[in-house]
Design an enzyme around this catalytic site. Sequence first.
Site, PDB file in Angstrom:
ATOM      1  N   ARG A 117     -13.719  -8.009   3.224  1.00  0.00           N
ATOM      2  CA  ARG A 117     -12.312  -7.828   2.873  1.00  0.00           C
ATOM      3  C   ARG A 117     -11.544  -9.089   3.250  1.00  0.00           C
ATOM      4  O   ARG A 117     -10.679  -9.554   2.510  1.00  0.00           O
ATOM      5  CB  ARG A 117     -11.693  -6.629   3.616  1.00  0.00           C
ATOM      6  CG  ARG A 117     -12.300  -5.271   3.332  1.00  0.00           C
ATOM      7  CD  ARG A 117     -12.079  -4.812   1.910  1.00  0.00           C
ATOM      8  NE  ARG A 117     -10.692  -4.662   1.522  1.00  0.00           N
ATOM      9  CZ  ARG A 117      -9.890  -3.635   1.839  1.00  0.00           C
ATOM     10  NH1 ARG A 117     -10.356  -2.637   2.562  1.00  0.00           N
ATOM     11  NH2 ARG A 117      -8.637  -3.582   1.423  1.00  0.00           N
ATOM     12  N   CYS A 131     -16.121   2.238   1.464  1.00  0.00           N
ATOM     13  CA  CYS A 131     -14.943   1.407   1.725  1.00  0.00           C
ATOM     14  C   CYS A 131     -14.469   1.552   3.175  1.00  0.00           C
ATOM     15  O   CYS A 131     -13.788   0.669   3.685  1.00  0.00           O
ATOM     16  CB  CYS A 131     -13.830   1.766   0.748  1.00  0.00           C
ATOM     17  SG  CYS A 131     -13.394   3.513   0.778  1.00  0.00           S
ATOM     18  N   GLN A 154     -10.232  -3.832  -2.576  1.00  0.00           N
ATOM     19  CA  GLN A 154     -11.486  -3.355  -1.980  1.00  0.00           C
ATOM     20  C   GLN A 154     -12.665  -3.728  -2.880  1.00  0.00           C
ATOM     21  O   GLN A 154     -13.719  -4.156  -2.406  1.00  0.00           O
ATOM     22  CB  GLN A 154     -11.411  -1.827  -1.808  1.00  0.00           C
ATOM     23  CG  GLN A 154     -12.697  -1.181  -1.342  1.00  0.00           C
ATOM     24  CD  GLN A 154     -13.026  -1.471   0.118  1.00  0.00           C
ATOM     25  OE1 GLN A 154     -12.173  -1.304   0.974  1.00  0.00           O
ATOM     26  NE2 GLN A 154     -14.254  -1.904   0.394  1.00  0.00           N
ATOM     27  N   ASP A 186     -16.899   7.663  -0.945  1.00  0.00           N
ATOM     28  CA  ASP A 186     -15.588   7.568  -0.297  1.00  0.00           C
ATOM     29  C   ASP A 186     -15.249   8.968   0.209  1.00  0.00           C
ATOM     30  O   ASP A 186     -15.890   9.952  -0.185  1.00  0.00           O
ATOM     31  CB  ASP A 186     -14.549   7.061  -1.324  1.00  0.00           C
ATOM     32  CG  ASP A 186     -13.169   6.841  -0.726  1.00  0.00           C
ATOM     33  OD1 ASP A 186     -13.055   6.766   0.513  1.00  0.00           O
ATOM     34  OD2 ASP A 186     -12.193   6.751  -1.506  1.00  0.00           O
ATOM     35  N   ARG A 244       0.876  -1.174   0.000  1.00  0.00           N
ATOM     36  CA  ARG A 244       0.000   0.000   0.000  1.00  0.00           C
ATOM     37  C   ARG A 244       0.903   1.209   0.000  1.00  0.00           C
ATOM     38  O   ARG A 244       1.713   1.393   0.915  1.00  0.00           O
ATOM     39  CB  ARG A 244      -0.912   0.023   1.226  1.00  0.00           C
ATOM     40  CG  ARG A 244      -1.541   1.383   1.436  1.00  0.00           C
ATOM     41  CD  ARG A 244      -2.595   1.420   2.490  1.00  0.00           C
ATOM     42  NE  ARG A 244      -3.799   0.748   2.048  1.00  0.00           N
ATOM     43  CZ  ARG A 244      -4.994   0.924   2.608  1.00  0.00           C
ATOM     44  NH1 ARG A 244      -5.137   1.748   3.619  1.00  0.00           N
ATOM     45  NH2 ARG A 244      -6.054   0.268   2.170  1.00  0.00           N
ATOM     46  N   HIS A 283      -7.679   0.956  -6.045  1.00  0.00           N
ATOM     47  CA  HIS A 283      -7.857   0.180  -4.811  1.00  0.00           C
ATOM     48  C   HIS A 283      -8.577  -1.136  -5.166  1.00  0.00           C
ATOM     49  O   HIS A 283      -9.730  -1.359  -4.796  1.00  0.00           O
ATOM     50  CB  HIS A 283      -8.657   1.002  -3.789  1.00  0.00           C
ATOM     51  CG  HIS A 283      -8.604   0.449  -2.397  1.00  0.00           C
ATOM     52  ND1 HIS A 283      -7.829  -0.643  -2.049  1.00  0.00           N
ATOM     53  CD2 HIS A 283      -9.248   0.822  -1.256  1.00  0.00           C
ATOM     54  CE1 HIS A 283      -7.991  -0.896  -0.753  1.00  0.00           C
ATOM     55  NE2 HIS A 283      -8.842  -0.025  -0.259  1.00  0.00           N
TER      56      HIS A 283
HETATM   57  N1  NVA Z   1      -9.685   7.115  -1.136  1.00  0.00           N
HETATM   58  C1  NVA Z   1      -9.268   6.688   0.178  1.00  0.00           C
HETATM   59  C2  NVA Z   1      -9.535   5.230   0.358  1.00  0.00           C
HETATM   60  C3  NVA Z   1      -9.198   4.697   1.734  1.00  0.00           C
HETATM   61  C4  NVA Z   1      -9.474   3.247   1.868  1.00  0.00           C
HETATM   62  C5  NVA Z   1      -7.791   7.003   0.341  1.00  0.00           C
HETATM   63  O1  NVA Z   1      -7.029   6.760  -0.599  1.00  0.00           O
HETATM   64  O2  NVA Z   1      -7.397   7.501   1.397  1.00  0.00           O
HETATM   65  N1   CP Z   2     -11.046   0.422   3.057  1.00  0.00           N
HETATM   66  C1   CP Z   2      -9.763   0.301   3.410  1.00  0.00           C
HETATM   67  O1   CP Z   2      -8.880   0.035   2.588  1.00  0.00           O
HETATM   68  O2   CP Z   2      -9.553   0.437   4.728  1.00  0.00           O
HETATM   69  P1   CP Z   2      -8.137   0.632   5.427  1.00  0.00           P
HETATM   70  O3   CP Z   2      -7.584   1.925   4.934  1.00  0.00           O
HETATM   71  O4   CP Z   2      -8.462   0.653   6.894  1.00  0.00           O
HETATM   72  O5   CP Z   2      -7.252  -0.513   5.061  1.00  0.00           O
END
Ligand code: NVA
Ligand code: CP
Length: 324
Positions: A312, A284, A153, A244, A123, A150
């Site tokens: 998940r 998410c 997800q 989101d 990530r 993502h």
């Molecule tokens: N769009 C958000 C998703 C978090 C799971 C981010 O990238 O922070």
């Molecule tokens: N939705 C998601 O990816 O959650 P986290 O950021 O907690 O992993």
Amino acid sequence: MLNTYAKGWDTMFYLEKEELKGRDFICMKDFTPEQISYMLEVAARLKAERKDGISHPILQGKSLAMIFTKSSTRTRVAFEVGIYQLGGQALFLSGRDIQLGRGEPIADTARVLSRMVDGIMIRTFSHQEVLDLAEHASKPVINGLTDLLHPTQVLADLLTIQEHKGRLTGIKLAYIGDGNNMAHSLMIGAKMGLHVVIASPEGYKPDPEIVALAQADALKNGGFVEVLDNPLEAVHDADVLYTDVWTSMGQEEESIIRRKAFKNYQINSGLLKLARKDAIVLHCLPTHRGEEITAEVVEGPQSVVFDEAENRLHAHKAIMALIM
Ligand code: NVA
Ligand code: CP
């Protein structure tokens, strides 16, 4: 049971090393609808087995390295608990602690980890970093979120929609808000036959290249992708509402300007009324209640966000079972 999984691996997921080179393995765009369906089927099977108390240690002795340069609750726990339930182990590698954070090249990190582990989840911010890791790794690389996509997800989201709606084909999903990593991956998921309508303000629309790719892919498979301005129009007749955060990880400095830009792009009870009566609401998570979604909707009867979060775990177990 082991043989059944192994068969799926052989027949559907085996790719020559050259084909794999440079690919972001677990990006929806790399898989056919049949392969995604199969992943969903395996996820549902693993979920049912877990509920019935049946263990499935199909990754015994295997290790997953998990590199995180951004925060995570769900992704980390789903992969870590998931591989444990499959008989393997996870290594949490914070970007701050490993040498990558002190400038060790990603290519070296990829080659070293590939000598020791059986899969790498990452990530991070830049999508290119994931592609570079995949190019130099000889083990599967899983994209656990970048600024662009993502994908893991969305596998859990598809499982959730399938469970609650009984199908994916022809389901209308309205995504309200930022044309970000989540919007991009959901559009790519439209190849499963979903009608994905994105409503975003000007300046925050999804990447046109991804829209074009998703539209072409969706059309081939009975799906549909559309990008609009107006959230009221987008949610009309929708089976699924999705949103989101307005400010994603790494965009914190823009939060004030983003709050202004997105003020009319909130899922609240008024907007929910315009969708189908039996519409479900996905997010998410984490939420910023009062921004992209109201607390009333998150806690309301149409919200399935915690089923989605649980999925998940099952979806990520399926990914690992099939690609590692
Ligand atoms: N769009 C958000 C998703 C978090 C799971 C981010 O990238 O922070
Ligand atoms: N939705 C998601 O990816 O959650 P986290 O950021 O907690 O992993």
